[in-house]
Design a protein around this motif. Structure first.
Motif, PDB file in Angstrom:
ATOM      1  N   LEU A  15      -1.027  -4.344   5.008  1.00 45.38           N
ATOM      2  CA  LEU A  15       0.042  -3.684   4.264  1.00 45.38           C
ATOM      3  C   LEU A  15      -0.320  -2.321   3.674  1.00 45.38           C
ATOM      4  O   LEU A  15       0.564  -1.500   3.439  1.00 45.38           O
ATOM      5  CB  LEU A  15       0.509  -4.591   3.123  1.00 45.38           C
ATOM      6  N   SER A  16      -1.594  -2.095   3.393  1.00 39.56           N
ATOM      7  CA  SER A  16      -1.986  -0.892   2.660  1.00 39.56           C
ATOM      8  C   SER A  16      -1.562   0.398   3.361  1.00 39.56           C
ATOM      9  O   SER A  16      -1.637   0.514   4.581  1.00 39.56           O
ATOM     10  CB  SER A  16      -3.503  -0.884   2.464  1.00 39.56           C
TER      11      SER A  16
ATOM     12  N   CYS B 224      -5.982  -9.662  -2.393  1.00 38.47           N
ATOM     13  CA  CYS B 224      -4.738  -9.028  -1.921  1.00 38.47           C
ATOM     14  C   CYS B 224      -4.565  -7.653  -2.555  1.00 38.47           C
ATOM     15  O   CYS B 224      -4.268  -6.659  -1.873  1.00 38.47           O
ATOM     16  CB  CYS B 224      -3.525  -9.901  -2.251  1.00 38.47           C
TER      17      CYS B 224
ATOM     18  N   LEU C 241      -1.133   2.994  -4.900  1.00 34.39           N
ATOM     19  CA  LEU C 241      -0.151   1.969  -4.559  1.00 34.39           C
ATOM     20  C   LEU C 241       1.263   2.421  -4.894  1.00 34.39           C
ATOM     21  O   LEU C 241       2.186   2.313  -4.085  1.00 34.39           O
ATOM     22  CB  LEU C 241      -0.463   0.673  -5.309  1.00 34.39           C
TER      23      LEU C 241
ATOM     24  N   GLY D 156      -4.035  -7.074   2.514  1.00 36.29           N
ATOM     25  CA  GLY D 156      -4.038  -5.639   2.265  1.00 36.29           C
ATOM     26  C   GLY D 156      -4.324  -4.825   3.504  1.00 36.29           C
ATOM     27  O   GLY D 156      -3.780  -3.722   3.679  1.00 36.29           O
TER      28      GLY D 156
ATOM     29  N   THR E  13      -5.213  -3.998  -0.623  1.00 33.20           N
ATOM     30  CA  THR E  13      -4.047  -3.119  -0.517  1.00 33.20           C
ATOM     31  C   THR E  13      -4.342  -1.762  -1.143  1.00 33.20           C
ATOM     32  O   THR E  13      -3.923  -0.720  -0.630  1.00 33.20           O
ATOM     33  CB  THR E  13      -2.827  -3.756  -1.205  1.00 33.20           C
TER      34      THR E  13
END
Length: 432
Positions: A164-165, A116, A233, A161, A120
């Motif tokens: 969402l990344s 994860c 991030l 990820g 991401t």
């Protein structure tokens, strides 16, 4: 609703039939998707004799020259350069660090969490699977957990990820296609993805406690090399301009990888170039799809498709499900979630206006459903890479052995349907 011209959708049909048919017959890796798109564009150009060829070129140029398309292409290249300079060792350091501080009983759950985080940070599910599958096999061999469980945990975490990344090609494609800031789409997505990830973690733990335990994995790691991913991030979540975030990531990655010996000075620029080159096919597909869709729109194809969708899916929630199934069908046919989003983008944009769905919600639906389908199809790049890596390391497994352990994609579908059909209704009731 305009009735439109259903025949104008023929280029999409030609593409899907050719790509799916040739992919099944020859293997998807042996079918150049750009050539198939060129054939589809030729079909689109042969339609509508009311427009001259020069006029059709002008229509395609206008579609390709859209601001969102150009932004998408530039972000693709910058993201590729970042992944190229950050390298393999950062992902391995995250995995081995967590495996060193957490009891071996939780090793499979650690693999999911690491996948994860890495996906991401890197923005690529295939890259994450390539880096972490050897670690997953090593964990399975040393701990006693089954290889399908460990590999399935990696594949599931990589799709977290991918969805969402801020630098994932699917996020870039969905956000720029709908014209929304990435942080807005992230908020929509995170509320759907987090519950699915938490429940997935719980299920993996339950399965882990049912398996016999043999030992643990211990390897060296360097946490300093994780800093570029952490900076990307933090910058993405804070809503900083994605180009600036990527430039910071590239600069910090270059300094840290050179200082720690993760990359030789003479290989720094070539690694960045290799990373950017990895995005060339995706960029070319975005250009070709934009050109093809511009012609289809002018020929009345999208009006016909929207008219059909309106007859099948009723209301705002039905429209959202229709968007999800649309991009899912594209993904099943293309075995590429980024291509599926790029193809579905213009249709979904018009659907969002017709059904009153916000652009950020539309981008979230496209990205989420494409990742759901891509995460479970046995002929997708993610599954093929994972199984191939395990086989190379001496384990005879197939995609169908891993599929029962793709817990996260299945739960992400459940979470998505809950948010489409239940959460909006609750909000309206609360407002009353």
């Amino acid at each position: 609703m305009k009735k439109g011209n259903p025949i104008a959708l023929l280029p999409i049909g030609v593409f899907l039939v050719l790509y799916l048919g040739l992919g099944i017959a020859l293997g998807f890796s042996n079918v150049p998707i750009t050539i198939v798109f060129l054939v589809a564009i030729l079909v689109a150009c042969l339609q509508n004799r009311g427009l001259s060829f020069d006029d059709k070129l002008a229509v395609m140029a206008k579609g390709v020259g859209d601001k969102n398309i150009l932004t998408m292409l530039l972000i693709f290249l910058a993201a590729g350069a970042f992944v190229g300079v950050a390298g393999r060792s950062s992902a391995e350091s995250v995995a081995y660090f967590m495996l060193s501080i957490i009891p071996a009983r939780f090793a499979a759950a650690v693999l999911f969490v690491v996948a994860c985080f890495v996906s991401t940070a890197m923005g690529t599910s295939v890259g994450t699977i390539t880096l972490l599958t050897p670690i997953a096999v090593a964990v399975a061999d040393a701990s006693g957990f089954g290889v399908p469980l460990c590999v399935g945990s990696i594949v599931g975490g990589s799709m977290f990820g991918d969805n969402l990344s801020f630098i994932s090609d699917t996020t870039i494609a969905a956000c720029n296609g709908q014209g929304v800031p990435m942080k807005d789409k992230f908020r929509e997505n995170f509320a759907i993805a987090l519950p699915a990830a938490i429940v997935t973690l719980a299920v993996i733990l339950v399965l882990s406690f049912q398996a016999p335990l043999a030992g643990a994995v211990e390897r060296p790691y360097n946490l300093v090399q994780v800093i570029p991913y952490v900076l990307v991030l933090i910058g993405g979540i804070a809503g900083i301009n994605v180009f600036l975030v990527l430039l910071v990531g590239i600069a910090s990655g270059a300094v840290i990888m050179l200082a720690t010996g993760g990359i030789a000075p003479e290989n720094l620029l070539s690694s960045m170039g290799t990373g950017a080159a990895g995005m060339f096919e995706t960029s070319m597909v975005a250009i070709l799809v934009s050109a093809m869709c511009a012609l289809i729109r002018v020929h009345g194809g999208f009006d016909a498709l929207l008219s059909f969708i309106h007859r099948i899916f009723k209301g705002k929630r039905g429209g959202q499900l229709g968007m999800g199934l649309l991009v899912g069908a594209m993904d099943i046919a293309t075995a590429n979630n980024t291509v599926a989003i790029v193809m579905a983008n213009p249709i979904a944009k018009e659907m969002s206006q017709e059904y009153g769905v916000t652009p950020s919600k539309t981008a979230s639906i496209l990205d989420t459903f494409s990742c759901i389908f891509q995460g479970v199809i046995p002929y997708g790049a993610q599954m093929l890479v994972a199984v191939s890596a395990a086989v190379e390391l001496g384990h005879t497994i197939s995609a169908f052995d891993v599929m029962p352990y793709l817990i996260y994609p299945y739960l992400l579908l459940v979470s998505s349907l809950v948010f489409i059909f239940l959460i909006p209704e609750r909000k309206r009731k609360g407002a009353k």
